[in-house]
Design a protein around this motif. Sequence first.
Motif, PDB file in Angstrom:
ATOM      1  N   THR A   6       0.740  -1.336   0.221  1.00 19.87           N
ATOM      2  CA  THR A   6      -0.025  -0.020   0.363  1.00 19.87           C
ATOM      3  C   THR A   6       0.806   1.024  -0.298  1.00 19.87           C
ATOM      4  OG1 THR A   6       0.054  -0.106   2.654  1.00 19.87           O
ATOM      5  CG2 THR A   6      -1.640  -1.294   1.372  1.00 19.87           C
ATOM      6  N   ASP A  20       2.933   1.631   3.223  1.00 19.36           N
ATOM      7  CA  ASP A  20       4.804   0.834   3.217  1.00 19.36           C
ATOM      8  C   ASP A  20       5.174   1.653   2.214  1.00 19.36           C
ATOM      9  OD1 ASP A  20       2.348  -0.970   4.648  1.00 19.36           O
ATOM     10  OD2 ASP A  20       2.437  -2.017   2.801  1.00 19.36           O
ATOM     11  N   ASP A  57      -9.682  -2.947   2.193  1.00 15.77           N
ATOM     12  CA  ASP A  57      -8.512  -3.063   3.176  1.00 15.77           C
ATOM     13  C   ASP A  57      -7.388  -2.586   3.201  1.00 15.77           C
ATOM     14  OD1 ASP A  57      -8.466  -2.698   6.270  1.00 15.77           O
ATOM     15  OD2 ASP A  57      -7.604  -5.439   6.219  1.00 15.77           O
ATOM     16  N   GLY A  58      -6.941  -1.381   3.025  1.00 14.12           N
ATOM     17  CA  GLY A  58      -5.606  -0.158   3.175  1.00 14.12           C
ATOM     18  C   GLY A  58      -5.222   0.165   1.676  1.00 14.12           C
TER      19      GLY A  58
END
Length: 146
Positions: free
Chosen positions: A2, A5, A105-106
């Motif tokens: 993501t 990250d 999600d993310g």
Amino acid sequence: MTAADGGAPRIVVGVDGSPASVAALRWAARQAELTGAVLDTVIAWQYPVGYGWPAPVVQGFDFEGNARAGLAEAVAAATGESPGVEIEQHVVQDHPAAALLRAADGASLLVVGNRGYGGFAEALLGSVSQHCVHHARCPVVVVRHA
């Protein structure tokens, strides 16, 4: 990976082949191009169910393959031959809202059409879109088909 990250931001878009979902896909592809995001396209499928009885399954019908072909067709229709953005295609056996929430999600953004193929034609917002707006952990854009 993501944006948090250190990877590219991710935009998730729900596709069911409806005109609103193709409009959402076009909008999401343009947004991904502008922001350098990866575009994750998601189509969900389920075996048909009956009320209290298992629905008969048509022998030889490939539900997953049909969904995969529908997603590929929608992506081609919305982005053309050279989309200019990295596109991942995901075919998921699940309820559409659950599949989209899990995929988002993310993500940096979740994009959905205002109405799919199910439900009541008079409704301004479909049940999947409404569920995503209320439960997603990222911003949600609802694209209305003209």
